[in-house]
Scaffold this active site. Structure first.
Site, PDB file in Angstrom:
ATOM      1  CB  CYS A  52      -3.456  27.775 -19.875  1.00 47.78           C
ATOM      2  SG  CYS A  52      -4.198  29.343 -19.520  1.00 47.78           S
ATOM      3  CG  ASP A 111      13.708  -8.774   0.232  1.00 48.87           C
ATOM      4  OD1 ASP A 111      13.348  -9.949   0.281  1.00 48.87           O
ATOM      5  OD2 ASP A 111      14.858  -8.406  -0.057  1.00 48.87           O
TER       6      ASP A 111
END
Lengths: 734, 58
Positions: A18, A432
């Site tokens: 479905c 970082d």
């Protein structure tokens, strides 16, 4: 381009096929960019261009396929209550049926007109209690689609038809009771599934429940209680200790500590003062505060959070595409298979009879004396029923749903389902440095004061208080933290790039970088040592002079977060190579890398180079995760195989990463890795269990060894097994 | 800005008020013309009684 992304409820979906059909219907509509349909949440998320197409038109296309988009939100049907009603009706009807069936089995021919009675008893069970299942199946069939309800419906109807054929005088065994039984177990299964789905989606509900229901606001000078939905921007809320913050705002009076663990996963209460932002749903602890409302409704942090979690839950994991593909071919194949089973049994009854006679020795429900038509129906109905791949459609979404809720509780948002699958292959994590491994702003780390009364910091801070430089701010903050009083400064002058000058209590002072001053003065040995040590650690030294005499020096640096070292150690244990990137100079970078234990360092990197570094690592064959604070690292985060964005403050950096860590605690990087790995493992387990049942059971059914009722019980159990397996994700210790 | 209608005790937004009335230097806002008229008839009575409406629902 003004594309809009909307999430709407979908009604009538019962199976993975479905969901695929609805997805196709939405995507086929011109103006729709993409669509995702989630069976577990009954929701469709799609992006479309409102200039080309309206939601109503998309909904029209969906309804053509037999399903319905819930355009008017708020009228949501309680699926669970409906499923329960149907189940109770089925239970009431199954009792007389079972009694009759038993009597007929023990004393054959004891009940007159048993065939007619069986039809009368099975009829309400199949056609009233099971009405929606049959309706969904036929609706789909009319539009040329197939779904799993169709398999059940055909099995049940074929069984029921045998009763009619028997009455019509055909030589056949009456399976009408069995048809009723199959429907009964299907309805029980549907109810249990609805119940389990509810449990799986409880994570989101618990997020919704975090919000306060009422708020006290000041109207005409009086405190009045109103519902949170009636709050407007600019209202002044009064919040007492122990109360939930009703919505996002700014403190305009009072100070307090707030438990923000809901947004950050960190249990330490946060101190909040005048002009600090507060987040709706967090808990006020110590003081009474007045808060001006800044965000309401969908704009609040909590609403954004819920939206992100919902989006994440409907995003697709690549492994699911494989499952979807299987599902979309599955139903038609099973229909063909079942028809072939019927034909084989019908035309080659002797081969079948030999197998069945052998099987009857140890399987009690096999009856070799059945005639060929009856045996053919028995085997093909069992095949139809056992093949229903419902569990396949639930495997991924239920796991994502539970993991999304678990993540959100810990301050981790997995936005992209693909990240879950990629995460397990990551062998390199690029950090970082600034704002990730370190706090991201300078703080005073060392103080060297040669004055006897230790008033050096007080004078230095008083001078720097007039400067806007980040280093100056760090010094002032240090003084404030130590409760040092600041003195008034006269004749303040800032000499850009060098330092600041001014008079305090009639004495002239200078503060600045040592290099500039050493040019004019001989360096005292002890100070020289201090400054050298500070600079070798990559820190910045600031000195204070009174009438050319040095009285104080401080070291300022970005400090490492408490949990950085721990994180790097654990990551290495997981055989992942940590890499540190930074725009800072090599000395600073090396010092920090050594402290946290990273061996691969790339210093003096420009923002645009970050992207290339990630690319280079990838070209060398590494699978890279990039952790950054989400703003300047965005390109590198996008480029990485898994981008992890550290959210800053109460704003969620939505676009940056595949995974967002709200209020970047580094420990959450680890949790995110654990969560992704656990989730992917669950998905794989689920897919295994879902397919396992079908693959093993279909051949057994085809040779006539499987009773249709047992097939139905096994199918219901398979779905429930997958859902409960997903729920067990909650036990993962992050 | 939100205000309390001194007649019926309802919370209303200034921009949604059906009417307003200045009394003793203070502006009052009303949910309906009826409330406004009622207030004009006997402001003192409503300012005294109104306070019972304004209590937070306990």
């Amino acid at each position: 381009m003004a594309e809009k992304t909307t999430t709407l409820g979908v009604k009538g979906m019962t199976c993975a096929s479905c969901a695929v059909t609805v997805k196709k219907a939405i995507e086929k509509t011109p103006g729709v960019v993409n669509a995702n349909v989630n069976l577990a949440t009954n929701k469709a998320t799609f992006t479309f261009d409102p200039n080309i197409i309206s939601i109503d038109e998309i909904a029209k296309n969906v309804s053509k396929t037999g399903y319905a988009l819930e355009v008017n939100i708020g009228k949501e049907v309680d699926e669970l209550a409906l499923a329960k009603k149907r189940m109770l009706l089925a239970i009431a009807l199954i009792i007389p049926e079972t009694v009759l069936m038993l009597i007929d089995m023990i004393w054959p021919n004891a009940i007159p007109y048993i065939d007619v009675i069986s039809l009368i008893v099975a009829f309400p069970l199949i056609f009233i209690a099971g009405f929606t299942i049959i309706k969904t199946a036929f609706k789909a069939l009319i539009h040329g689609n197939t779904n799993m309800d169709l398999l059940i419906t055909m099995g049940v109807l074929a069984s029921f038809a045998t009763g009619i054929m028997k009455i019509a005088g055909m030589n056949i065994v009456n399976f009408a009771f069995i048809g009723g039984m199959i429907m009964f177990f299907e309805l029980i299964g549907k109810y249990l599934e609805a119940l389990a789905k509810g449990r799986a989606s409880r994570a989101i509900k618990s997020l919704l429940e975090l919000g306060a229901k009422t708020a006290r606001i000041i109207i005409d000078g009086q405190e009045v209680e109103v519902g949170t939905s009636n709050l407007d921007i600019g209202d002044i809320m009064v919040i007492r200790p122990g109360e939930k913050i009703p919505t996002d705002g700014l403190i305009i009076e009072g100070e307090t500590t707030i438990d923000e663990s809901m947004t950050t996963g960190e249990s330490m209460p946060v101190l909040k003062n005048l002009n600090d932002g507060v987040i709706g749903g967090t808990i006020n602890q110590m003081g009474s505060i007045k808060v001006k409302v800044t965000k309401v409704g969908e704009d609040t942090f909590l609403s954004q959070l819920i939206k992100l979690v919902e989006e994440a839950q409907s995003s697709k994991v690549p492994i699911q595409e494989f499952a979807d593909k299987i599902t979309s071919y599955f139903v038609p194949i099973v229909l063909l298979l079942s028809i072939s089973v019927f034909l084989l049994w019908f035309f080659f009854p002797d081969t079948g009879r030999n197998i069945v006679t052998w099987g009857a020795k140890f399987i009690p429900w096999i009856n070799p004396s059945l005639n060929r038509t009856s045996m053919a129906i028995f085997a093909s109905v069992a095949t139809l029923v056992i093949a229903c791949p419902c569990a396949l459609g639930l495997a991924t979404p239920t796991a994502l749903m539970v993991s999304g809720g678990l993540g959100a509780k810990n301050g981790i948002l997995i936005r992209n389902g693909e990240a879950i699958e990629t995460m397990k292959e990551v062998d390199t994590i690029v950090f970082d440095k600034t704002g990730t491994l370190t706090i991201g702003k300078p703080t005073v780390t060392d103080i060297f004061d040669i004055l006897k009364d230790k008033s050096g910091l007080s004078i230095l801070a008083s001078l720097e208080n007039y400067s806007e430089h980040p280093i100056a701010k760090a010094i002032v903050e240090k003084a404030k933290n130590e409760k040092i009083e600041l003195l008034p400064v006269e004749n303040f002058t800032a000499i850009p790039g060098i330092g600041v000058k001014g008079s305090i209590k009639g004495e002239k002072y200078f503060a600045g970088k040592p290099k500039e001053i050493f040019n004019n003065n001989s360096t005292p040995a002890e100070l020289g040592n201090f400054v050298n040590k500070i600079e070798s650690e990559g820190k910045t030294a600031i000195i204070l002079m009174r009438r050319n005499k040095l009285i104080c020096a401080v070291g300022v640096a970005d400090t490492i977060k408490d949990d950085s070292k721990n994180l790097i150690d654990t990551i290495k244990m997981l055989n992942i190579n940590p890499v540190m990137l930074t725009g800072d100079n090599k000395t600073t970078a090396n010092f920090i890398a050594r402290k946290v234990g990273i061996d691969t360092i790339l210093a003096e990197v420009l923002p645009k180079d970050k992207l290339d570094i990630v690319k280079e690592l990838q070209e060398k064959g590494h699978i890279v995760a990039m952790v950054g604070d989400g703003i300047n690292d965005a390109p590198a985060i996008k480029q990485a195989n898994v981008g992890i964005a550290m959210g800053t403050g109460s704003d969620i950096t939505i676009e940056a990463g595949d995974i967002v860590l709200i209020k970047g605690s580094l420990g959450n990087v680890l949790k995110a890795i654990k969560l992704s790995r656990a989730t992917f493992k669950k998905i794989k387990e689920n897919l295994f269990w879902a397919l396992f049942y079908n693959i093993i059971a279909i051949p057994i059914a085809a040779i006539g060894f499987l009773h249709p009722v047992i097939a139905e019980i096994a199918m219901a159990f398979s779905s429930i097994n997958v859902i409960t397996n997903s729920i067990r994700l909650n036990r993962v210790n992050l | 800005m939100k205000h309390i209608d001194p007649v019926c005790g309802m919370i209303i937004k200034e921009e949604n008020a059906e009417g307003s009335f200045e009394y003793k230097g203070k502006t009052y806002y009303f949910c309906s013309i009826e409330c406004l008229e009622e207030f004009k008839k006997n402001p003192e009575k409503h300012l005294k009684e109104g306070s019972t409406h304004k209590m937070p629902n306990k």
